[in-house]
Design an enzyme around this catalytic site. Structure first.
Site, PDB file in Angstrom:
ATOM      1  N   HIS A  99       0.846  -1.206   0.000  1.00 50.76           N
ATOM      2  CA  HIS A  99       0.000   0.000   0.000  1.00 50.76           C
ATOM      3  C   HIS A  99       0.874   1.245   0.000  1.00 50.76           C
ATOM      4  O   HIS A  99       2.011   1.218   0.454  1.00 50.76           O
ATOM      5  CB  HIS A  99      -0.930   0.018   1.222  1.00 50.76           C
ATOM      6  CG  HIS A  99      -0.199  -0.072   2.526  1.00 50.76           C
ATOM      7  ND1 HIS A  99       0.231  -1.273   3.047  1.00 50.76           N
ATOM      8  CD2 HIS A  99       0.200   0.880   3.394  1.00 50.76           C
ATOM      9  CE1 HIS A  99       0.856  -1.044   4.183  1.00 50.76           C
ATOM     10  NE2 HIS A  99       0.870   0.254   4.418  1.00 50.76           N
ATOM     11  N   HIS A 101       1.072   5.354   1.076  1.00 49.58           N
ATOM     12  CA  HIS A 101       0.531   6.411   1.929  1.00 49.58           C
ATOM     13  C   HIS A 101       0.487   7.724   1.154  1.00 49.58           C
ATOM     14  O   HIS A 101       1.478   8.111   0.533  1.00 49.58           O
ATOM     15  CB  HIS A 101       1.434   6.637   3.156  1.00 49.58           C
ATOM     16  CG  HIS A 101       1.520   5.469   4.078  1.00 49.58           C
ATOM     17  ND1 HIS A 101       0.881   5.439   5.299  1.00 49.58           N
ATOM     18  CD2 HIS A 101       2.166   4.278   3.973  1.00 49.58           C
ATOM     19  CE1 HIS A 101       1.133   4.288   5.905  1.00 49.58           C
ATOM     20  NE2 HIS A 101       1.923   3.570   5.127  1.00 49.58           N
TER      21      HIS A 101
HETATM   22  P1  5GP Z   1       2.638   0.396   7.200  1.00 51.37           P
HETATM   23  O1  5GP Z   1       2.479  -1.096   6.997  1.00 51.37           O
HETATM   24  O2  5GP Z   1       2.663   1.176   5.922  1.00 51.37           O
HETATM   25  O3  5GP Z   1       3.791   0.737   8.074  1.00 51.37           O
HETATM   26  O4  5GP Z   1       1.395   0.928   8.031  1.00 51.37           O
HETATM   27  C1  5GP Z   1       0.094   0.433   7.864  1.00 51.37           C
HETATM   28  C2  5GP Z   1      -0.868   1.568   8.047  1.00 51.37           C
HETATM   29  O5  5GP Z   1      -2.169   1.007   8.052  1.00 51.37           O
HETATM   30  C3  5GP Z   1      -0.722   2.351   9.363  1.00 51.37           C
HETATM   31  O6  5GP Z   1      -0.593   3.738   9.060  1.00 51.37           O
HETATM   32  C4  5GP Z   1      -1.998   2.036  10.130  1.00 51.37           C
HETATM   33  O7  5GP Z   1      -2.490   3.125  10.878  1.00 51.37           O
HETATM   34  C5  5GP Z   1      -2.959   1.625   9.031  1.00 51.37           C
HETATM   35  N1  5GP Z   1      -3.931   0.627   9.472  1.00 51.37           N
HETATM   36  C6  5GP Z   1      -3.670  -0.505  10.167  1.00 51.37           C
HETATM   37  N2  5GP Z   1      -4.792  -1.220  10.369  1.00 51.37           N
HETATM   38  C7  5GP Z   1      -5.793  -0.511   9.785  1.00 51.37           C
HETATM   39  C8  5GP Z   1      -7.203  -0.731   9.665  1.00 51.37           C
HETATM   40  O8  5GP Z   1      -7.758  -1.727  10.130  1.00 51.37           O
HETATM   41  N3  5GP Z   1      -7.924   0.212   9.005  1.00 51.37           N
HETATM   42  C9  5GP Z   1      -7.330   1.327   8.466  1.00 51.37           C
HETATM   43  N4  5GP Z   1      -8.128   2.194   7.839  1.00 51.37           N
HETATM   44  N5  5GP Z   1      -6.010   1.565   8.557  1.00 51.37           N
HETATM   45  C10 5GP Z   1      -5.244   0.663   9.208  1.00 51.37           C
END
Ligand code: 5GP
Ligand code: ZN
Length: 109
Positions: A99, A101
């Site tokens: 994903h 950001h």
């Molecule tokens: P990364 O893997 O890029 O470090 O972070 C994953 C991102 O997904 C984080 O910013 C976190 O806040 C977001 N996130 C994690 N679980 C959920 C969820 O269940 N719903 C949403 N909308 N965002 C999520």
């Protein structure tokens, strides 16, 4: 993928605040935003990270990132946008469904 929280959101098994959706990609608000309007953009097919994303999927993903960036900039009245991607645990990845950001910024925020 059975235990992937983002696949569950894509399948409608758990809720999310959707911002954009097409046949290949989905965008929704981050549950713990760095800034108001922080949005995540992902492919609907499950791939772990940038290394395994097929080129075509990556291209579609980036087209959605651009659309979402314009929409977020407009709706948040942002002065700038950060676009980032965490790949692997050492880089801070906590959800292993690739994903991107999209984070709106204000001058001096
Ligand atoms: P990364 O893997 O890029 O470090 O972070 C994953 C991102 O997904 C984080 O910013 C976190 O806040 C977001 N996130 C994690 N679980 C959920 C969820 O269940 N719903 C949403 N909308 N965002 C999520
Ligand atoms: Zn997944």
């Amino acid at each position: 993928m059975e235990n992937c929280i983002f696949c569950k959101i894509i399948n409608g098994d758990i809720p999310a605040n959707k911002v954009y959706e097409d046949d290949y990609t989905l965008a929704f608000l981050d549950i713990r935003p760095s800034n108001h309007g922080h949005t995540l953009v992902l492919p609907k097919d499950h791939f772990e990270n940038i290394y395994t994303l097929p080129d075509e999927t990556l291209a579609r993903l980036m087209l959605t990132v651009k659309k979402v960036s314009l929409a977020v900039k407009d709706s948040m009245d942002a002065d700038g946008i950060n676009i980032s991607m965490n790949n692997e645990e050492a880089a801070g990845q906590i959800i292993f469904h690739a994903h991107i950001h999209v984070i709106p910024r204000k001058s001096n925020d």
